[in-house]
Scaffold this active site. Structure first.
Site, PDB file in Angstrom:
ATOM      1  CG  HIS A 189      -2.225  -0.669   1.115  1.00  0.00           C
ATOM      2  ND1 HIS A 189      -2.715  -1.433   1.584  1.00  0.00           N
ATOM      3  CD2 HIS A 189      -3.017  -0.140  -0.091  1.00  0.00           C
ATOM      4  CE1 HIS A 189      -3.725  -1.625   1.287  1.00  0.00           C
ATOM      5  NE2 HIS A 189      -4.243  -1.140   0.442  1.00  0.00           N
ATOM      6  NE  ARG A 296      -6.552  -3.805 -13.673  1.00  0.00           N
ATOM      7  CZ  ARG A 296      -5.300  -3.375 -14.483  1.00  0.00           C
ATOM      8  NH1 ARG A 296      -5.094  -2.180 -14.108  1.00  0.00           N
ATOM      9  NH2 ARG A 296      -4.721  -4.217 -14.934  1.00  0.00           N
ATOM     10  NE  ARG A 332     -11.333  -6.309 -15.298  1.00  0.00           N
ATOM     11  CZ  ARG A 332      -9.810  -6.511 -15.297  1.00  0.00           C
ATOM     12  NH1 ARG A 332      -9.107  -6.861 -16.289  1.00  0.00           N
ATOM     13  NH2 ARG A 332      -9.500  -6.186 -14.017  1.00  0.00           N
ATOM     14  CD  GLU A 430      -8.346 -11.604 -18.530  1.00  0.00           C
ATOM     15  OE1 GLU A 430      -7.258 -10.998 -18.007  1.00  0.00           O
ATOM     16  OE2 GLU A 430      -9.480 -11.358 -18.208  1.00  0.00           O
ATOM     17  CG  ASN A 453      -1.151  -7.368 -17.072  1.00  0.00           C
ATOM     18  OD1 ASN A 453      -0.251  -7.096 -17.628  1.00  0.00           O
ATOM     19  ND2 ASN A 453      -2.102  -6.462 -16.362  1.00  0.00           N
ATOM     20  CG  ASP A 454      -4.678 -12.707 -15.715  1.00  0.00           C
ATOM     21  OD1 ASP A 454      -4.108 -13.199 -14.906  1.00  0.00           O
ATOM     22  OD2 ASP A 454      -5.922 -11.759 -15.584  1.00  0.00           O
ATOM     23  NE  ARG A 464      -1.440 -10.410 -12.998  1.00  0.00           N
ATOM     24  CZ  ARG A 464      -2.401 -10.125 -13.446  1.00  0.00           C
ATOM     25  NH1 ARG A 464      -3.580 -10.608 -14.098  1.00  0.00           N
ATOM     26  NH2 ARG A 464      -2.596  -8.620 -13.095  1.00  0.00           N
ATOM     27  CB  CYS A 501      -6.259  -3.180 -21.483  1.00  0.00           C
ATOM     28  SG  CYS A 501      -6.901  -4.944 -21.093  1.00  0.00           S
TER      29      CYS A 501
HETATM   30  C1  PEP Z   1      -4.623  -8.536 -17.780  1.00  0.00           C
HETATM   31  O1  PEP Z   1      -4.585  -9.472 -17.429  1.00  0.00           O
HETATM   32  O2  PEP Z   1      -3.558  -8.119 -18.771  1.00  0.00           O
HETATM   33  C2  PEP Z   1      -5.213  -7.433 -17.384  1.00  0.00           C
HETATM   34  C3  PEP Z   1      -5.456  -6.327 -17.855  1.00  0.00           C
HETATM   35  O3  PEP Z   1      -6.332  -7.706 -16.333  1.00  0.00           O
HETATM   36  P1  PEP Z   1      -5.851  -7.820 -14.777  1.00  0.00           P
HETATM   37  O4  PEP Z   1      -4.359  -7.207 -14.841  1.00  0.00           O
HETATM   38  O5  PEP Z   1      -6.727  -6.821 -13.843  1.00  0.00           O
HETATM   39  O6  PEP Z   1      -5.922  -9.045 -14.432  1.00  0.00           O
HETATM   40 MG    MG Z   2      -6.610 -10.094 -16.234  1.00  0.00          MG
END
Ligand code: PEP
Ligand code: MG
Length: 540
Positions: A189, A296, A332, A430, A453-454, A464, A501
Site C-alpha cells: 500500500h 477495473r 470491465r 487473456e 498480464n494474464d 504472475r 490493456c
Molecule cells: C490483464 O490480465 O492483462 C489485465 C489487464 O487484467 P488484470 O491485470 O486486471 O488481471
Molecule cells: Mg487479467
C-alpha cells in the site's frame, strides 16, 4: 560516498539533505500482571485514542490523496474494532495475565501471521502489515509515546526503516523530496500511495539508519534504483544533469497534450488509460487520455464489507462516462478472485485460485450479483459512450450465456421505462483458449481487449505474482506474440477492433511491433500516455 541499491517505486531524481527518521522504540517486555481488569481498561482507552487519531488523520488526508487511498484510515479503524483482534488481546490479558502492551503486540502478530501465510494472495498478505500497524498504534498510546514527525522547512530525503500507509499519508509531503526505506515491497500500500503522491521512492534498500547520515547530502535516483549518501563530485554532477534532462523531458511531453496520436503515414492509434476509480479518470484526463480502455470495476468491490449497490455503481460509472465527455469508457465487469479477494463473496478456499472461481466464472455462477452490475452499467450507458467487456473468457458458450443475461437485464429496465444506451460489447483475450478461438469470439462482439498480464501467466504457466520466477518470465515470449498476432488477424477479418490493456501495452520496445500487426488501441497507466504518443508520432 555510500551507494545503496533498492527497488524504485516512483521515478524521478531527488537531490537534497537526508533526514533519518528513527521511530521511538516501544517497550515490548512481557510482564505478569495482577490487575487484569485495569490493564484491559487501559487497552480499551488506548484503542479509543488510536481510533480518534486515525479519524483525524483520515480527515486531513482527504483532498491530498484519492478517496480510495484515504480509505486506509477507515480500514484501520475497522481493524481496531475487529472482534478477533479484541478477543486475542482480551485472552492475553485475562487468561495469560500479560500486560496490555504485550497482549496487544501478541494479538497483532498472531493475526498478521495468519494473513502473511496466505502467500497465494498478495492482497491478503498486505493485511498482515495492517495488523502490525494498528497494534503498534495502540501500544504507542498505551506507553504515551508521541511519534509525530517534524520535518524541517527545506524539503528533505526522508530515510526510514519502513513506512506504514498511515504514516506515508500523514507526512507533510511538501517537506519531502523523496522516500527511501530499508524494508517495503513494490506492491505494498505504501508503494501505491507514494506513486499516487508522485514522490520519488526507493524501497527495500536495506539502508541502515545511522546518525552520521542525518543532514548529509543524498541523491535518490528513482530511474536506476540507487541511493547515494555523500556523493562524489562527478556522481553529483552527472545525476544533476540527468535530473535536469529528465525534468525537461517531462515538461516537453506536456506539449503533446491535445496533439493527435498518429503515425507519420497518418495511421491513428487510440491511446487510452487504465483506471480503477473516479479519481483515476481525472488523472487520465490530465494526461490527455483519448478514452478509458480498462476500468477495473472490481476495485468498487474491494475493501468493504458488502456488495456495492446498483445505485452506488451506477453513480460511479455515470460520473466517469460524463467526465470523459463523449470519449469511450470501457468498463470491465468485476474480476474478483485470484489475487483480488473480497471476504463477503465467501468464495470457498481453493487450491489454485488463479485457475479457480474468478471473474466471469463468479458472475455466471451468481447471476444475481452479475445482474446488479449489468443494470448499473446499462443505466450509466445512457450518459456517455460506454463499452462493456468481460474478463477471463474461455468459450463461445460463456459469451452466449452473458448475451442472454444482458437481454434479460435490458428488457427489465425497458419494462420499467428506464433509459439505457447501446454500449459496445467486448471480451478480454487473456486466456490462451480465447486467443485460439478468437475467430469464433469475433462473431459475437464489437471489440477485443488483450489482457497481456494474464495471457502471459496462462500461456507460460507462470504465476504472475511469483517473484522467484523472474528469470523464466520472458515477457516477449514468441508464444505470447503469436497469440496476439493471431487475435488481431481474426478480429480484423470480422471487423472487430482490438486493443491491448495489459502492462505490455506500455512496453515501448513493442510499440512499433504492435502497430505493425494492426493493433488499434493501447490502454496504459495515465502517466505513460504522452511518452507513447511521442514515440508513435515518430513511426513511419
Ligand atoms: C490483464 O490480465 O492483462 C489485465 C489487464 O487484467 P488484470 O491485470 O486486471 O488481471
Ligand atoms: Mg487479467
Amino acid at each position: 560516498m555510500v551507494k545503496i541499491e533498492g527497488q524504485s517505486v516512483q521515478k524521478g531524481i531527488a537531490i537534497g539533505n537526508i533526514f533519518v527518521w528513527k521511530k521511538k522504540e516501544v517497550s515490548l517486555k512481557a510482564t505478569k500482571i495482577s490487575n487484569p481488569e485495569e490493564e484491559l481498561n487501559a487497552f480499551y482507552e488506548a484503542r479509543e485514542k488510536a481510533i480518534a487519531e486515525l479519524r483525524e488523520m483520515g480527515e486531513k488526508a482527504k483532498g491530498k490523496v484519492s478517496d480510495e487511498d484515504a480509505e486506509i484510515f477507515t480500514v484501520h479503524q475497522m481493524l481496531l474494532q475487529d472482534l478477533d483482534f479484541e478477543d486475542a488481546v482480551k485472552d492475553g490479558i485475562l487468561q495469560e495475565h500479560l500486560n496490555a502492551s504485550y497482549a496487544t503486540y501478541q494479538a497483532g502478530e498472531s493475526l498478521a501471521e495468519i494473513f502473511a501465510a496466505m502467500d497465494d494472495n498478495a492482497y491478503m498478505m498486505e493485511r498482515a502489515s495492517d495488523f502490525r500497524d494498528i497494534a503498534a498504534r495502540v501500544i504507542r498510546k498505551l506507553q504515551n509515546i508521541e511519534d509525530k514527525l517534524t520535518l524541517p522547512e527545506t524539503p528533505v530525503i526522508l530515510v526510514a526503516d519502513d513506512l506504514s500507509p498511515t504514516e506515508t499519508i500523514g507526512i507533510d509531503t511538501s517537506s519531502v523530496l523523496a522516500f527511501v526505506t530499508a524494508k517495503g515491497s513494490m506492491n505494498s500500500h505504501t508503494a501505491i500511495l507514494a506513486r499516487s503522491l508522485g514522490i520519488t521512492t526507493l524501497v527495500n534498500t536495506g539502508v541502515e539508519l545511522l546518525d552520521e547520515y542525518h543532514g548529509k547530502l543524498g541523491i535518490v535516483d528513482g530511474l536506476s534504483g540507487r541511493f547515494f549518501i555523500d556523493p562524489e563530485e562527478d556522481v553529483l554532477y552527472h545525476l544533476q544533469t540527468e535530473k535536469e534532462q529528465y525534468e525537461e523531458e517531462q515538461k516537453a511531453l506536456q506539449e503533446l497534450i491535445g496533439v493527435e496520436t498518429i503515425t507519420r503515414s497518418g495511421r491513428k492509434i487510440g491511446l487510452y488509460a487504465n483506471i480503477g476509480n473516479v479519481e483515476d479518470a481525472q488523472r487520465a484526463l490530465r494526461y490527455d487520455a483519448e478514452g478509458i480502455g480498462l476500468f477495473r470495476s472490481e476495485f468498487l468491490y474491494l475493501n468493504r464489507n458488502d456488495y456495492p449497490s446498483e445505485e452506488e455503481q451506477f453513480e460511479s460509472y455515470k460520473q466517469v462516462a460524463e467526465m470523459m465527455e463523449g470519449k469511450e469508457v470501457i468498463i470491465r465487469t468485476l474480476d474478483i478472485g485470484a489475487d483480488k479477494q473480497a471476504d463477503y463473496f465467501q468464495i470457498p478456499k481453493e487450491e489454485n485460485p488463479a485457475m479457480g472461481l474468478r471473474a466471469i466464472r463468479i458472475c455466471l455462477t451468481r447471476p444475481e450479483v452479475f445482474k446488479v452490475q449489468l443494470r448499473a452499467l446499462y443505466r450509466a450507458s445512457a450518459f456517455g459512450k460506454l463499452g462493456i467487456m468481460f474478463p477471463m473468457i474461455t468459450s463461445v458458450e460463456e459469451v452466449d450465456e452473458i448475451l442472454g443475461i444482458i437481454e434479460e437485464v435490458k428488457k427489465e429496465l425497458l419494462d420499467k421505462n428506464i433509459e439505457i444506451g447501446d454500449p459496445d460489447l467486448g471480451v478480454m483475450i487473456e486466456t490462451p483458449a480465447a486467443a485460439l478461438i478468437s475467430d469464433l469470439l469475433a462473431e459475437k462482439v464489437d471489440f477485443f481487449s488483450i489482457g497481456t498480464n494474464d495471457l502471459t501467466q496462462y500461456t507460460l504457466a507462470m504465476d504472475r505474482q511469483n517473484a522467484s520466477l523472474a528469470r523464466f518470465q520472458n515477457i516477449h515470449h514468441q508464444a505470447l506474440l503469436r497469440l496476439i498476432e493471431m487475435t488481431v488477424r481474426n478480429a480484423h477479418a470480422k471487423n472487430v477492433r482490438v486493443g491491448i490493456c495489459g502492462e505490455l501495452g506500455a512496453d515501448s520496445d513493442l510499440t512499433e511491433y504492435f502497430i505493425s500487426i494492426g493493433v488499434d488501441e493501447l490502454s496504459v497507466s495515465a502517466p505513460r500516455i504522452l511518452s507513447l504518443r511521442k514515440q508513435i508520432r515518430e513511426f513511419a
